[in-house]
Write a protein that holds these residues in place. Sequence first.
Motif, PDB file in Angstrom:
ATOM      1  N   LYS A   7       0.837  -1.157   0.056  1.00  0.00           N
ATOM      2  CA  LYS A   7      -0.145   0.070   0.119  1.00  0.00           C
ATOM      3  C   LYS A   7       0.894   1.352  -0.064  1.00  0.00           C
TER       4      LYS A   7
ATOM      5  N   LEU B 288       2.079   5.105   0.451  1.00  0.00           N
ATOM      6  CA  LEU B 288       1.987   6.106   1.353  1.00  0.00           C
ATOM      7  C   LEU B 288       1.876   7.324   0.480  1.00  0.00           C
TER       8      LEU B 288
ATOM      9  N   ASN C 139       1.914   1.657   7.032  1.00  0.00           N
ATOM     10  CA  ASN C 139       1.086   1.909   6.216  1.00  0.00           C
ATOM     11  C   ASN C 139       0.411   0.633   5.220  1.00  0.00           C
TER      12      ASN C 139
END
Length: 270
Positions: free
Chosen positions: A2, A4, A82
Motif C-alpha cells: 500500500k 503512502l 501503512n
Amino acid sequence: MKTLKNHTLIYDNECPMCNIYSKGFTKSGMLDEDGREAFTEISCRNKSLIDFNRAKNEIALVNYSQNKVTYGLDSLLLIIGNSFPLLEKIARIQPLYWFFKKMYSFVSYNRKQIIPSKKDNTAQSCVPDFNLKYRLGYMAFVAIFSAYILSVFSGKLGMNLTPNFFREFAVCLGQILWQTLFLKAYLKEKIWDYLGNMMTVSLIGTLLLIPALITSFSPVFYLIYFGIVVFIMFLEHIRRCKMLQLNYFPTISWILFRITALVIIILTTI
C-alpha cells in the motif's frame, strides 16, 4: 504493498545504508516513485518545512497533506505501518519501541564512522551531530565483539596461545588508549571521528575472521590468513585516514601498537 501517498522521505544520499532502504521503499511501492529526495538536493519547499539540523540526525518524512514532518524511527514506522499495520503496532509496544529507537540512534549517530563518504566535509553534507554516548557505545560494542572473536581465533594460531577474552579485550582497549594519547594533539577536533573509523577497521577485521572459525586447518594456514586480514585492515585504515584528510601518522602509530602488542603476547606465552 500500500503506497503512502503525498509523502517524501528526505534521505542521506551519501550513506549507502540510507540509499538502500529508501530505494527499497520506492521500488516496493511503499512510497511513490518520487517519494524520496536526496538531502544534498533538497527542494526549497521541503527545506522550509523540515528542521534542517534535526534531519541530519534523524531521517525526515514530509507529509504534504498536513504540512507535517516526522523524524527518525517514527518516519520508518509510518511508512512500514501503512503497508503492515500489525508490524507498526508491535514495534510501538514498550519496551520494544524504546529498544528500536536506541538502535536507530546508535546507527544514525555513527553511520559516518561505519561507512564514511568523501563528501562528508561539505557544508550541505548530511553529517549527524557528534554524540559522545553513542560513540562510546559503538566503540565498546566493537571492542567486546572483537575481543571475543579474536580470543576464539587465537586458539587456532598455535604458538602456545589459548583463547583468552580478557587478553584480547585489553589489546582492544590498549589500541584506543594508545591512539588517543599519541594523536589527540595532532587530530584535535577529529579525534572522535578517527577513533570511530579506527574501530570500524577493527570490526571489518573481526568479521573477516569469523569464516575461519568454522574451518579446521593447520596453524600455518591461520597465521597466513590472519596476516592477510591485517593487511586488508592496514589498507582500509589508510583509505579512511585519507577521507578524514589525515596523513600517514595515525597509520604508523596504529601499526606500532599492533607490533608492540604482538611482541608482548608472544613473549608472555613462550
